[in-house]
Design an enzyme around this catalytic site. Structure first.
Site, short mmCIF file in Angstrom:
data_model
loop_
_atom_site.label_atom_id
_atom_site.label_comp_id
_atom_site.label_asym_id
_atom_site.label_seq_id
_atom_site.Cartn_x
_atom_site.Cartn_y
_atom_site.Cartn_z
N LYS A 116 0.92 -1.29 -0.11
CA LYS A 116 -0.09 0.19 0.12
C LYS A 116 0.70 1.28 0.04
O LYS A 116 0.52 2.43 -0.42
CB LYS A 116 -0.85 -0.02 1.13
N ILE A 203 -9.42 10.89 7.84
CA ILE A 203 -10.35 11.87 7.16
C ILE A 203 -11.77 11.17 8.08
O ILE A 203 -11.80 10.05 7.85
CB ILE A 203 -10.53 11.40 5.80
N ASN A 290 -7.72 -2.70 -5.60
CA ASN A 290 -7.97 -4.15 -5.68
C ASN A 290 -7.71 -4.85 -6.87
O ASN A 290 -8.50 -4.43 -7.87
CB ASN A 290 -9.46 -4.38 -5.21
N ARG A 292 -8.66 -7.43 -8.44
CA ARG A 292 -9.37 -8.49 -8.55
C ARG A 292 -10.80 -8.18 -9.09
O ARG A 292 -11.11 -7.04 -9.13
CB ARG A 292 -9.54 -9.42 -7.36
N ARG A 338 -26.17 -7.27 -0.24
CA ARG A 338 -25.56 -8.58 -0.21
C ARG A 338 -26.59 -9.26 0.91
O ARG A 338 -26.60 -8.80 1.94
CB ARG A 338 -24.08 -8.34 0.37
C1 MV4 Z 1 -9.12 5.97 5.73
C2 MV4 Z 1 -10.00 6.40 6.37
C3 MV4 Z 1 -9.83 7.65 6.96
N1 MV4 Z 1 -8.86 8.37 6.71
N2 MV4 Z 1 -7.96 6.65 5.46
C4 MV4 Z 1 -10.57 1.56 5.55
C5 MV4 Z 1 -10.57 0.37 4.44
C6 MV4 Z 1 -9.23 0.73 3.75
N3 MV4 Z 1 -9.50 0.64 2.37
C7 MV4 Z 1 -9.19 2.20 3.95
N4 MV4 Z 1 -9.93 2.73 4.93
C8 MV4 Z 1 -9.98 3.70 5.66
N5 MV4 Z 1 -8.79 4.74 5.33
C9 MV4 Z 1 -7.78 7.93 5.95
N6 MV4 Z 1 -6.69 8.46 5.75
C10 MV4 Z 1 -11.11 5.67 6.61
C11 MV4 Z 1 -11.15 4.22 5.92
C12 MV4 Z 1 -12.29 3.63 6.49
C13 MV4 Z 1 -13.13 3.21 5.49
C14 MV4 Z 1 -12.82 3.56 4.19
C15 MV4 Z 1 -13.77 3.07 3.32
C16 MV4 Z 1 -14.85 2.39 3.37
C17 MV4 Z 1 -15.25 2.13 4.82
C18 MV4 Z 1 -14.45 2.55 5.95
C19 MV4 Z 1 -14.64 2.47 7.25
C20 MV4 Z 1 -13.74 2.67 8.24
C21 MV4 Z 1 -12.69 3.26 7.83
#
Ligand code: MV4
Length: 454
Positions: A116, A203, A290, A292, A338
């Site tokens: 990542k 965020i 992702n 896939r 889902r």
């Molecule tokens: C974040 C974020 C807030 N700020 N990055 C969660 C899954 C992973 N793909 C990255 N994620 C997040 N990254 C920063 N800098 C909040 C999340 C996150 C989130 C993101 C997408 C969908 C659902 C989520 C649920 C909790 C936190």
């Protein structure tokens, strides 16, 4: 084109791939574990081989057994579906070294995106916005502290080998930083064998927007617009839709074009998804990619009219994409629920068991992708998803009405499902008005004793 494909997966996605192959006149070989023996979808393939005991680690994840079945079955390609071996770069490499095409990206592109921190570098090189944070990996608490003071608290510590929400830790202030880093490193070392971490500004209350892309081996890359996957609980998506509601068209286009630049930068081929978070002001940031096909690909299929599984197979066989970017249009609105065998009233605990009676909804604009039927036994060994209910309608209001109607027709007797909660979400004013973020479900249903802003 391939004559024969092995499907290294189970359940609804195995059936989805069998169906696409049958329409393309491609023979299928499917592998199964002892827990899946006797499942009806196995009969829809041309051949089926048992590859081991119920636990995935002893069957669906065993590369040597999958490859053996591919050799015995004499296939030219393997479709990994999602989960299991789909993002295992070693598996992709082994397939190709055995002269079996892996229906997915190169193992090098997969390795790059699996890291990542490297993916963040790639995004910067492609001029794709990333969340403000560390320039690279963080080596100690002092470095984390200086970055945090620059960007401001709270910050998120992420494992470079993580993804999908695994290996993340929030630090609210400087005092919380050192223990959070140590915990994140220890966890990442134990879980992924790689303790590397990086840091981003946290965020708060983002929406989760992801872009479907597909690339061929001739340098053509297109996006198939976006999906909104904000409706999740503990990183498990519950409802997905396309197009993303209440998203400005100029932001929509900027996000989708960013995704294409990233994919080109990674030399990526086949289907993939670029994930972004969008803050309350409409700023968007790349978070990960992702490598896939995803569970929620049908909502994109419904609005674009493009069969993503068939297209994946075609580009893996070396064919050029059969469409150009300007031929991809979004028609109407699609929503997916889902359907998981879970008891939402008891912390979403799995609810395996026999489906005593299944009544499947139908009618105009309704699609149900499932391998299950009356009498099917839902195993406790695998993911609890038993099917995906997908609707397609001209407008979002009509799609919501159609989904409510379809969910209320659906009957799964003998176990608990997520359907009653999904009906409640569809009825919620905040969902209808788009006043939601990734913590909406937890806030609204999971902790009713806490004060909320709804
Ligand atoms: C974040 C974020 C807030 N700020 N990055 C969660 C899954 C992973 N793909 C990255 N994620 C997040 N990254 C920063 N800098 C909040 C999340 C996150 C989130 C993101 C997408 C969908 C659902 C989520 C649920 C909790 C936190």
């Amino acid at each position: 084109m391939f004559k024969r494909i092995l499907i290294a997966n189970r359940g609804e996605i195995a059936l989805r791939i069998i169906r696409a192959c049958r329409e393309m006149n491609i023979e299928t070989v499917v592998v199964y574990s002892e827990a899946d023996r006797g499942a009806a979808y196995l009969d829809m393939a041309d051949e089926a081989y048992c590859i081991g005991p119920p636990a995935s680690g002893d069957s669906y994840l065993k590369i040597d057994r999958v490859i053996s079945a591919a050799e015995v079955g004499n296939v030219q390609a393997i479709h990994p579906g999602y989960g299991f071996l789909a993002e295992n770069s070693h598996f992709a490499e082994v397939c190709r070294s055995c002269q079996i095409e892996f229906i997915g990206p190169s193992h090098t592109a997969m390795d790059l995106l699996g890291n990542k921190n490297a993916a963040r570098d790639l995004a910067r090189a492609a001029e794709v916005p990333v969340v403000p944070g560390s320039g690279g990996l963080i080596s100690d608490a002092a470095e984390a502290e200086s970055v945090s003071h620059e960007i401001g608290f709270p910050v998120l510590i992420k494992a470079s080998a993580g993804g999908g929400g695994r290996g993340m830790r929030v630090a609210e202030n400087a005092a919380a930083l050192k223990p959070a880093i140590e915990q994140a490193q220890a966890e990442a070392g134990a879980a992924f064998g790689d303790p590397s971490i990086y840091l981003e500004k946290y965020i708060d209350r983002p929406r989760h927007i992801e872009v479907q892309i597909i690339a061929d081996s001739h340098g053509n890359v297109v996006h198939l617009w976006e999906r909104d996957c904000t409706m999740q609980r503990r990183h498990q998506k519950i409802i997905e839709e396309s197009p993303a509601p209440f998203l400005d068209d100029s932001i929509r286009l900027a996000i989708c074009e960013s995704a294409v630049r990233l994919v080109r930068q990674a030399d990526y081929t086949n289907a993939g998804t670029v994930e972004f978070i969008v803050d309350s002001q409409g700023n968007f940031f790349f978070i990960e990619m992702n490598a896939r096909i995803q569970v929620e690909h049908p909502v994109t299929e419904m609005v674009t009219g493009i069969d993503l599984i068939k297209t994946q197979i075609r580009v893996a066989a070396g064919e050029p994409l059969p469409f150009t970017q300007d031929e991809i249009h979004v028609n109407g609105v699609s929503i997916e629920c889902r359907i998981n065998a879970e008891d939402t009233r008891h912390n979403f605990r799995p609810s395996p068991g026999k489906i005593e009676q299944l009544i499947v909804p139908g009618g105009f604009g309704v699609r149900f992708d499932s391998h299950t039927y009356s009498g099917y036994g839902v195993s406790r060994y695998y993911d609890s998803m038993i099917g995906k209910l997908i609707v397609h309608q001209p407008t979002r209001d009509e799609a919501i009405a159609c989904m409510r109607r379809a969910l209320s027709e659906l009957r799964v007797d003998g176990l608990h499902t997520t359907a009653p909660l999904q009906l409640e979400i569809l009825d919620h004013t905040a969902f209808r008005e788009g006043r939601v973020d990734t913590r909406f479900i937890e806030r609204t249903w999971m902790a009713p004793s806490l004060p909320t802003n709804e």
